[in-house]
Motif scaffolding. Sequence first.
Motif, PDB file in Angstrom:
ATOM      1  N   TYR A 185       0.814  -1.210   0.000  1.00  0.00           N
ATOM      2  CA  TYR A 185       0.000   0.000   0.000  1.00  0.00           C
ATOM      3  C   TYR A 185       0.851   1.266   0.000  1.00  0.00           C
ATOM      4  O   TYR A 185       0.310   2.384  -0.028  1.00  0.00           O
ATOM      5  CB  TYR A 185      -0.959   0.011   1.192  1.00  0.00           C
ATOM      6  N   GLY A 186       2.162   1.111   0.019  1.00  0.00           N
ATOM      7  CA  GLY A 186       3.027   2.286   0.004  1.00  0.00           C
ATOM      8  C   GLY A 186       4.472   1.879   0.101  1.00  0.00           C
ATOM      9  O   GLY A 186       4.814   0.688   0.124  1.00  0.00           O
ATOM     10  N   GLU A 187       5.336   2.877   0.151  1.00  0.00           N
ATOM     11  CA  GLU A 187       6.769   2.637   0.301  1.00  0.00           C
ATOM     12  C   GLU A 187       7.350   3.714   1.196  1.00  0.00           C
ATOM     13  O   GLU A 187       6.996   4.895   1.080  1.00  0.00           O
ATOM     14  CB  GLU A 187       7.472   2.640  -1.051  1.00  0.00           C
ATOM     15  N   LEU A 188       8.224   3.294   2.093  1.00  0.00           N
ATOM     16  CA  LEU A 188       8.915   4.212   2.989  1.00  0.00           C
ATOM     17  C   LEU A 188      10.353   4.353   2.514  1.00  0.00           C
ATOM     18  O   LEU A 188      11.069   3.363   2.400  1.00  0.00           O
ATOM     19  CB  LEU A 188       8.871   3.684   4.422  1.00  0.00           C
ATOM     20  N   GLU A 189      10.772   5.575   2.248  1.00  0.00           N
ATOM     21  CA  GLU A 189      12.143   5.844   1.809  1.00  0.00           C
ATOM     22  C   GLU A 189      12.801   6.756   2.827  1.00  0.00           C
ATOM     23  O   GLU A 189      12.354   7.881   3.062  1.00  0.00           O
ATOM     24  CB  GLU A 189      12.135   6.503   0.430  1.00  0.00           C
TER      25      GLU A 189
ATOM     26  N   PHE B 188      -1.784   9.518  13.535  1.00  0.00           N
ATOM     27  CA  PHE B 188      -2.935   9.059  12.754  1.00  0.00           C
ATOM     28  C   PHE B 188      -4.087  10.050  12.873  1.00  0.00           C
ATOM     29  O   PHE B 188      -5.144   9.755  13.422  1.00  0.00           O
ATOM     30  CB  PHE B 188      -3.363   7.661  13.213  1.00  0.00           C
ATOM     31  N   ARG B 189      -3.876  11.249  12.322  1.00  0.00           N
ATOM     32  CA  ARG B 189      -4.888  12.299  12.303  1.00  0.00           C
ATOM     33  C   ARG B 189      -4.570  13.260  11.172  1.00  0.00           C
ATOM     34  O   ARG B 189      -3.455  13.270  10.639  1.00  0.00           O
ATOM     35  CB  ARG B 189      -4.950  13.055  13.639  1.00  0.00           C
ATOM     36  N   ASN B 190      -5.568  14.035  10.790  1.00  0.00           N
ATOM     37  CA  ASN B 190      -5.401  15.019   9.717  1.00  0.00           C
ATOM     38  C   ASN B 190      -4.857  14.380   8.446  1.00  0.00           C
ATOM     39  O   ASN B 190      -4.023  14.961   7.750  1.00  0.00           O
ATOM     40  CB  ASN B 190      -4.470  16.154  10.171  1.00  0.00           C
ATOM     41  N   GLY B 191      -5.325  13.176   8.149  1.00  0.00           N
ATOM     42  CA  GLY B 191      -4.878  12.492   6.946  1.00  0.00           C
ATOM     43  C   GLY B 191      -3.536  11.816   7.059  1.00  0.00           C
ATOM     44  O   GLY B 191      -3.036  11.258   6.086  1.00  0.00           O
TER      45      GLY B 191
ATOM     46  N   ILE C  90       2.789  11.650   9.089  1.00  0.00           N
ATOM     47  CA  ILE C  90       4.050  11.122   8.579  1.00  0.00           C
ATOM     48  C   ILE C  90       3.717  10.071   7.529  1.00  0.00           C
ATOM     49  O   ILE C  90       2.576   9.627   7.411  1.00  0.00           O
ATOM     50  CB  ILE C  90       4.919  10.521   9.702  1.00  0.00           C
ATOM     51  N   VAL C  91       4.707   9.649   6.764  1.00  0.00           N
ATOM     52  CA  VAL C  91       4.466   8.691   5.686  1.00  0.00           C
ATOM     53  C   VAL C  91       3.825   7.417   6.221  1.00  0.00           C
ATOM     54  O   VAL C  91       2.872   6.879   5.620  1.00  0.00           O
ATOM     55  CB  VAL C  91       5.790   8.364   4.961  1.00  0.00           C
ATOM     56  N   GLU C  92       4.329   6.917   7.345  1.00  0.00           N
ATOM     57  CA  GLU C  92       3.839   5.645   7.871  1.00  0.00           C
ATOM     58  C   GLU C  92       2.344   5.690   8.170  1.00  0.00           C
ATOM     59  O   GLU C  92       1.628   4.721   7.914  1.00  0.00           O
ATOM     60  CB  GLU C  92       4.617   5.262   9.139  1.00  0.00           C
ATOM     61  N   SER C  93       1.869   6.784   8.732  1.00  0.00           N
ATOM     62  CA  SER C  93       0.445   6.885   9.040  1.00  0.00           C
ATOM     63  C   SER C  93      -0.360   7.292   7.807  1.00  0.00           C
ATOM     64  O   SER C  93      -1.434   6.740   7.552  1.00  0.00           O
ATOM     65  CB  SER C  93       0.212   7.887  10.178  1.00  0.00           C
ATOM     66  N   ALA C  94       0.152   8.237   7.038  1.00  0.00           N
ATOM     67  CA  ALA C  94      -0.588   8.722   5.875  1.00  0.00           C
ATOM     68  C   ALA C  94      -0.819   7.627   4.848  1.00  0.00           C
ATOM     69  O   ALA C  94      -1.924   7.498   4.294  1.00  0.00           O
ATOM     70  CB  ALA C  94       0.151   9.892   5.230  1.00  0.00           C
ATOM     71  N   ALA C  95       0.215   6.808   4.591  1.00  0.00           N
ATOM     72  CA  ALA C  95       0.073   5.747   3.587  1.00  0.00           C
ATOM     73  C   ALA C  95      -1.020   4.770   3.980  1.00  0.00           C
ATOM     74  O   ALA C  95      -1.846   4.362   3.148  1.00  0.00           O
ATOM     75  CB  ALA C  95       1.402   5.018   3.403  1.00  0.00           C
TER      76      ALA C  95
END
Length: 306
Positions: free
Chosen positions: A54-58, A143-146, A149-154
């Motif tokens: 569902y995503g990638e963390l770089e 985990f708020r406002n969309g 950070i990448v980990e939560s947003a993705a």
Amino acid sequence: MATSHFYPVGTPGQPWGDDERTQWRQRQIVQRSHARDVVEVLQDLPGTLEVVQYGELETGPDRYPLLAVVSRDWDEALPTALVTGGVHGYETSGVHGALQFLQQHAGDYSGRLNLVVVPCVCPWGYERIQRWNHDAVDPNRSFRNGGLIVESAALMNWIDAQGVKPLVHLDLHETTDSDAHEFDPALASRDGKAWVPETIPDGFYVIGNSENPEHAFQKALIAAVEPITHIAPADSQGHLVGLPLQSHGVVWGESRSIGACAGFTDARFATTTEVYPDSPRTNAAECNAAQVAAVRAGLDFALAAR
């Protein structure tokens, strides 16, 4: 207030800037492999399950696939369960408990509910046995406002795009001795605040969403785990981690309002599990088994109650 500093990075009373975050990051050492411990394990799951990225963390030279496991026979008529682990990467049994559930018990729910299991939300932290992400941000406040950070947003964006509306969400965590001697002092230093030591509960407990605690659901998890590992008693104030005890091993805490993972969906039944792996009364295998028991109890309760 003590004038001597309590953490190797930072200046008393001053929040960190970029230099301090860089110093902190340079102290973090890779101690285990997300590719070996998680990615490889996910390649050998029952045929009823499908692995999706569902995503990638770089993070600098490091790239991590963000992976979820979903029911292959997805049925819109069935309820959905979300299980998340490794939101704090250092909390080992959250990751390995989720993997163990997938390997041993996910098939029991085929045709009964749709599964979405994210075993390791924060792989950078998993490899470094660290609570925060690469930028010294706590994922379990993001985990708020969309997604902050990448980990939560993705994860939030993918869940939303897939139209996943979970009936139940179990977020698997640990409370460890390192909270007291590493992560709490680091937090106080990062924010330029005084460090106030806290007591670490000795045993398993759950934190129900204070916005919608569902007490019977939380108690069902405690009952399922108690034969496997001991349940944390309250401290002398009748609290666990500063929260008033509601019943044996159960406290309420804010989730959605603070950006905790367990609160980012509208799941009716939601909880944060907390295992204490540093107790002499338990071991790693029991901690993993406790997480699995909590997941199974949560899914079974939600299915019976819907």
